[in-house]
Every structure is written in structure tokens, then in C-alpha cells.
Scaffold this motif. Structure first.
Motif: not given
Length: 457
Positions: A11, A15, A19, A41, A45, A47, A217, A250-252
């Protein structure tokens, strides 16, 4: 866990605590059997994956959400499927008619489907109409209004769908088999829900399910065809701006874990008595999960047993004896479980003989394995069906999304073919001895009661 030989997505980027503060793009592959695959991304989050295939004049665009019927509690049964219907009924910007007519006016098509582990909304259009498809599909997934009147209308439609399903014994037997193996676990329940769960479901319950589960996400957007990745990302961000999917960084979400494994039921016989002209039977057992390294050997084994007209079961039961019109084996795989089964549709008076022959063939393969010639044929079928299945933009779009959503990676085509080629006779025969030696559950829909199969348990 990531299958061997496949790299995790990198990625990169800066961050924050939640995220990435900016969109991060990577080229995943420049596949000689396809096009250039890129992945971005977004800060939320969400994709976006694309495969650019300049030779095409169409594009398939899909929005995949990592939620399915197995994410429902018992009283919520059918919520994911109910929601799939409702998202086409209107947004703050468009009515249901405007959603359908805008795509059909350019010769495109839209649809959706719900499975036990994910839901997909997709459109296929000419390449020049991709901006329209992105705007419409993102709008309906992100910003549906779920009016009370629409909930009541679609409730009636879904109840009719459930009733129609009950009138299709060839479909019903698969649900009966899942219940025999999984019992009341969500994998054993109907995707559509039942009349008992759908009838009392309220708009508030569906709205809560929608807003909790359809988070950025959890969503993968995939597109394949004549497109430009950067343009697709820009159009997606524009379409989602100001909607509930335009969220803080945010993160996936990780793909669904494979453990703890689902507990299956002891081998059972379930019979649904129906006055049908044809009996529908499934004999099978728990299989392997989606990322089990033996899945390539399973594909070969399935092809040899019942995967085509040259398979053992088809030749023995249909071609040589004429006992059934349809007979095949299949494997279903989930994050933490799986099924392996044989289906046959035959005259009620022939069920006992069909089951006897099926059991004998399964026992024979478990004890003796398959031959070198069958191994070669099974591998050829696996490779051919995979590559031929990539001849349209829809299948390529699905491959991108499933790789990301279900595996956390995209296996290159050449690598997948190599993994099939690497399957050995020992691999298949070892799996056959394990899988086909397991206690078998039986599901039957036809003019019988359970006592008719008591001796076969």
C-alpha cells in the motif's frame, strides 16, 4: 494467510492513525494474457481495481461488498438479499425508473446478486458510457433512501421469489444439502431468507444493516475493459463525494479469516417430500476452505469425478446406463469451510440404483485413486475453463474483485496455470482418500419420506 507464490498488496503512502491520508495506487500486473491491472486505495479504505484492455469496446463495472447472508443473525435472515433489491428503488438523486432507464438508454445492463459471503452490483456498458455507469452504480450503492413504500413492494417481490424457489426442486435440494451439513449455522440457511424472517422485517432493521455493513473499508470496486485507471478513480471519488461512503481515513478491511473452522453436523439424511416427476438427490460431505493449498488438486478431482461428459459419474450413470439426464459433482468453498457433493436428477424409481453407483464410484476413487490419463485430462479441463472464462470483461472484472475481496491478492494467470500444472497424482489421490472417505450426507427432494432412505444412513 496468503497462498504461497502470491505477494501481498503493497500500500505504501503516509498513514494517519486511521488510514492513508491520500489515495495510494500500485500496478499489480501487466499480464501477457490480459491487460494492465492497477489498484488504488482511497483514504476511506475503499479499494478500486481496474484491468485496462484496449482491444475491448465495452467495460464491466462492479461494486462488491464484503457482506452476505452468513453475516446475518437468525432473525435477520434475508436482510442482505432484501437490501440488494432495495438499492435499485431510488436514491436522493434518482428514482428507480431513472436508475434503470439511464443505463438502458445507452444499451447497457445492470444487475446484482447476493451470496453467502458477498454482494455484487454491476453494470456493463460501452466504454464511452463508463462515466454514466460509475455515477449511477455508486449512487445507488452509497445513497439509497429505502422508502417505506419500496420496502413493502419489494417484500412482496421477495416472498414471490421464495415461493418460486420452493417450486424448483432442482434448486431446493442444494439448500437442503447445505442444511444437512451446516444445520442452523448461517452457511446452512437460505440466502433469500424465509417467509418467517422476511415478512416481519422492518425498514429500520434493513436501514441499520445497510449503514453498519456497507462501510467503505468493506467495499471493492472493480472494472475491466477499455478504460483508464486514473480516470476511473477520479470518477468514483466524484460519485461518492458527499455520500455516506465519503468517510474519514481508514484502512481496508482484511479478507474474511479462515479460522476458526465452521463446525459441521454429523452425516445426516434430509428428505423433502414432494410429488415431483423427477427425484433430485445430492450426496456429499464437508470439503475444504477457499485458501486450502489442496484447492487445485480438488479442481482436478472434481473434473475427473463429475466435471464433464467424460467424467466417471457421467459416463457410468448417464451414458452407459441411462439412469439420469443430469449428473455432476461440484465443490463450494468458503473462507472457513467447504462442500463436495454429487447431484443427480432421475426418475424416483431409479434413485436407489443411482445412489448405489455413486457411492461405489466414490469409494473406488478413494481407495484406488485416479489414473495418469485422468490426471492430465482433469488438469487440462481446469486450465481451459479458467482461460476461456476470461474472454469477456465481466469475468475479468469479477476476477479482480474476488481476488481482492476473498483472497487479499490477485494471482496472475500464468501463476494459476502453473499451480494447476504442478498438481501431482499423489496430490489428487491423497485428497480423494481424505475427502471421499468422509461420512456422507444425503439430501432428497421427491415423492419419498425419510423412512425410504433409513437403510442408507
Amino acid at each position: 494467510m496468503v497462498p504461497s507464490g502470491v505477494a501481498r498488496h503493497a500500500t505504501g503512502g503516509t498513514r494517519s492513525a486511521g488510514g492513508s491520508t491520500r489515495a495510494v495506487t500500485r500496478t499489480l500486473s501487466d499480464d501477457p494474457l490480459g491487460g494492465t491491472v492497477r489498484r488504488t486505495v482511497l483514504p476511506s479504505g475503499l479499494r478500486v481495481l481496474t484491468e485496462a484492455i484496449p482491444a475491448m469496446r465495452s467495460v464491466s463495472f462492479g461494486i462488491w461488498v464484503a457482506v452476505g447472508s452468513r453475516d446475518e443473525t437468525g432473525p435477520q435472515g434475508g436482510a442482505a438479499h432484501f437490501l440488494e433489491h432495495l438499492l435499485f428503488k431510488g436514491t436522493r438523486k434518482r428514482s428507480a425508473l431513472e436508475i434503470s432507464s439511464s443505463i438502458e438508454a445507452v444499451g447497457g445492463e445492470t444487475n446484482a446478486f447476493t451470496t453467502k459471503e458477498y454482494t455484487c452490483y454491476y453494470a456493463r456498458v460501452l466504454d464511452e458510457d463508463l462515466p454514466l455507469a460509475i455515477d449511477v452504480m455508486c449512487d445507488l450503492v452509497a445513497d439509497s433512501v429505502l422508502n417505506d413504500a419500496d420496502v413493502e413492494t419489494e417484500r412482496g417481490v421477495i416472498l414471490e421469489e421464495i415461493a418460486m424457489h420452493d417450486d424448483e426442486p432442482g434448486d431446493e435440494v442444494h439448500d437442503l444439502f447445505a442444511r444437512a451439513v451446516y444445520g442452523d449455522h448461517p452457511l446452512g440457511r437460505l440466502i433469500s431468507g424465509t417467509e418467517e424472517t422476511v415478512t416481519p422485517m422492518t425498514r429500520r432493521q434493513i436501514q441499520s444493516f445497510y449503514r453498519r455493513r456497507y462501510a467503505a473499508p468493506q467495499i471493492v470496486i472493480a472494472a475491466a475493459g477499455n478504460l483508464d485507471h486514473a480516470a476511473v478513480v477520479k470518477l468514483v471519488r466524484q460519485a461518492l463525494r458527499g455520500t455516506p461512503l465519503d468517510t474519514d481515513p481508514a484502512v481496508p478491511a482484511p479478507y474474511r479469516p479462515a479460522s476458526p473452522a465452521v463446525r459441521t453436523k454429523p452425516a445426516a439424511t434430509l428428505v423433502e417430500p414432494k410429488e415431483t416427476e423427477q427425484a433430485h438427490v445430492i450426496l456429499g460431505c464437508p470439503g475444504i476452505d477457499r485458501i486450502d493449498e489442496r484447492r487445485f488438486a480438488l479442481g482436478v478431482l472434481n473434473n475427473v469425478l463429475g466435471g464433464g461428459m467424460s467424467s466417471r459419474l457421467f459416463q457410468e450413470i448417464r451414458e452407459q446406463r441411462g439412469l439420469a439426464y443430469s449428473v455432476y459433482s461440484y465443490a463450494s468453498q468458503y473462507a472457513d469451510s467447504g462442500l463436495f457433493a454429487v447431484y443427480a436428477g432421475c426418475a424416483p424409481g431409479k434413485v436407489d440404483e443411482v445412489l448405489e453407483l455413486t457411492r461405489a464410484e466414490l469409494h473406488r476413487v478413494a481407495a484406488e485413486g485416479i489414473t495418469e490419463a485422468e490426471l492430465a485430462r482433469g488438469k487440462g479441463m481446469s486450465k481451459g475453463s479458467f482461460v476461456l472464462g476470461l474472454e469477456d470483461t465481466g469475468s475479468r472484472m469479477s476476477r479482480l474483485a474476488k481476488g481482492e475481496l476473498l483472497y487479499g491478492n490477485l494471482m496472475p494467470v500464468d501463476e494459476l496455470l502453473r499451480r494447476v500444472d504442478a498438481v501431482t497424482l499423489d496430490d489428487v489421490n491423497g485428497l480423494a482418500a481424505d475427502l471421499l472417505g468422509r461420512p456422507m450426507s444425503l439430501a432428497v427432494v421427491g415423492p419419498f419420506d425419510e423412512s425410504a432412505f433409513a437403510a442408507s444412513r
